[in-house]
Scaffold this motif. Structure first.
Motif, PDB file in Angstrom:
ATOM      1  N   THR A   1       1.079  -1.356  -0.009  1.00  0.00           N
ATOM      2  CA  THR A   1      -0.054   0.103  -0.023  1.00  0.00           C
ATOM      3  C   THR A   1       0.822   1.136   0.002  1.00  0.00           C
ATOM      4  OG1 THR A   1       0.044   0.288   2.257  1.00  0.00           O
ATOM      5  CG2 THR A   1      -1.805  -1.103   1.335  1.00  0.00           C
ATOM      6  N   ASP A   2       0.339   2.474  -0.284  1.00  0.00           N
ATOM      7  CA  ASP A   2       0.955   3.362  -0.024  1.00  0.00           C
ATOM      8  C   ASP A   2       1.546   3.934   1.306  1.00  0.00           C
ATOM      9  OD1 ASP A   2       0.415   3.704  -2.752  1.00  0.00           O
ATOM     10  OD2 ASP A   2      -1.292   5.113  -2.629  1.00  0.00           O
ATOM     11  N   SER A   3       0.594   3.728   2.216  1.00  0.00           N
ATOM     12  CA  SER A   3       1.140   4.018   3.477  1.00  0.00           C
ATOM     13  C   SER A   3       2.462   3.037   3.756  1.00  0.00           C
ATOM     14  CB  SER A   3      -0.025   3.720   4.399  1.00  0.00           C
ATOM     15  OG  SER A   3      -1.181   4.541   4.085  1.00  0.00           O
ATOM     16  N   ALA A  13       9.849   0.750  10.207  1.00  0.00           N
ATOM     17  CA  ALA A  13       9.655  -0.880   9.672  1.00  0.00           C
ATOM     18  C   ALA A  13       8.496  -1.256  10.433  1.00  0.00           C
ATOM     19  CB  ALA A  13      10.519  -1.681   9.694  1.00  0.00           C
ATOM     20  N   ASP A  14       8.346  -0.963  11.915  1.00  0.00           N
ATOM     21  CA  ASP A  14       7.200  -1.364  12.666  1.00  0.00           C
ATOM     22  C   ASP A  14       5.911  -0.833  12.117  1.00  0.00           C
ATOM     23  OD1 ASP A  14       7.904   1.522  13.148  1.00  0.00           O
ATOM     24  OD2 ASP A  14       6.942   1.440  14.918  1.00  0.00           O
ATOM     25  N   LEU A  15       5.872   0.401  11.707  1.00  0.00           N
ATOM     26  CA  LEU A  15       4.325   0.827  11.233  1.00  0.00           C
ATOM     27  C   LEU A  15       4.021  -0.059   9.728  1.00  0.00           C
ATOM     28  CD1 LEU A  15       4.482   4.601  12.092  1.00  0.00           C
ATOM     29  CD2 LEU A  15       3.188   2.674  13.187  1.00  0.00           C
ATOM     30  N   ALA A  21       0.320  -6.239   7.275  1.00  0.00           N
ATOM     31  CA  ALA A  21      -0.426  -7.270   7.667  1.00  0.00           C
ATOM     32  C   ALA A  21      -1.871  -7.325   7.719  1.00  0.00           C
ATOM     33  CB  ALA A  21      -0.005  -7.487   9.279  1.00  0.00           C
ATOM     34  N   GLN A  22      -2.456  -5.896   7.637  1.00  0.00           N
ATOM     35  CA  GLN A  22      -3.652  -5.397   7.621  1.00  0.00           C
ATOM     36  C   GLN A  22      -4.090  -5.813   6.117  1.00  0.00           C
ATOM     37  OE1 GLN A  22      -4.285  -1.543   9.038  1.00  0.00           O
ATOM     38  NE2 GLN A  22      -4.107  -1.859  11.000  1.00  0.00           N
ATOM     39  N   GLN A  27      -7.056  -9.085   2.142  1.00  0.00           N
ATOM     40  CA  GLN A  27      -7.073  -9.897   0.791  1.00  0.00           C
ATOM     41  C   GLN A  27      -7.315 -11.274   0.895  1.00  0.00           C
ATOM     42  OE1 GLN A  27      -2.895  -9.360  -0.381  1.00  0.00           O
ATOM     43  NE2 GLN A  27      -3.309  -7.495  -1.506  1.00  0.00           N
ATOM     44  N   GLU A  28      -7.242 -11.901   2.153  1.00  0.00           N
ATOM     45  CA  GLU A  28      -7.740 -13.203   2.444  1.00  0.00           C
ATOM     46  C   GLU A  28      -9.222 -13.282   2.281  1.00  0.00           C
ATOM     47  OE1 GLU A  28      -7.341 -16.257   6.159  1.00  0.00           O
ATOM     48  OE2 GLU A  28      -5.754 -14.828   6.109  1.00  0.00           O
TER      49      GLU A  28
END
Length: 87
Positions: A1-3, A13-15, A21-22, A27-28
Motif C-alpha cells: 500500500t501507499d502507507s 518498519a514497525d508501522l 499485515a492488515q 486480501q484473504e
C-alpha cells in the motif's frame, strides 16, 4: 500500500509491517478482483444473457452486472466495459 511504502521510506518498519499485515487480512477475506480480461468475458456473457443489443439497454445490463460482479470489480470499471461493449 501507499502507507506502507511511506513508512518504509521513513525507516518505520514497525508501522510498515503493521500496514502490510492488515492488507494481507483484507486480501484473504475479500473476493478476488477480476482481471481486465475476466471482466470483459463476464460482461460479454451478461450482455448475451440479458439479450442487450444497444446502449438503450445499458441500465438492464448494469442492474444484473452490479449484483453479479459486486465486490469483484469496481462499479466504474463495470460501467465503462458495458458502455464499450454496447457501443
Amino acid at each position: 500500500t501507499d502507507s506502507a511504502a511511506i513508512f518504509s521510506e521513513q525507516n518505520r518498519a514497525d508501522l510498515a509491517s503493521e500496514e502490510l499485515a492488515q492488507v494481507a487480512v483484507f486480501q484473504e477475506f475479500l473476493p478476488k478482483q477480476l482481471t481486465p480480461e475476466e471482466l470483459t468475458a463476464e460482461v460479454k456473457a451478461l450482455i448475451a444473457e440479458v439479450g442487450a443489443t444497444s446502449m438503450k439497454e445499458m441500465g438492464k445490463v448494469m442492474g444484473v452486472a452490479s449484483k453479479r460482479l459486486a465486490g469483484r470489480a469496481d462499479g466504474k470499471d463495470i460501467s465503462a466495459k458495458v458502455k464499450e461493449l454496447l457501443a
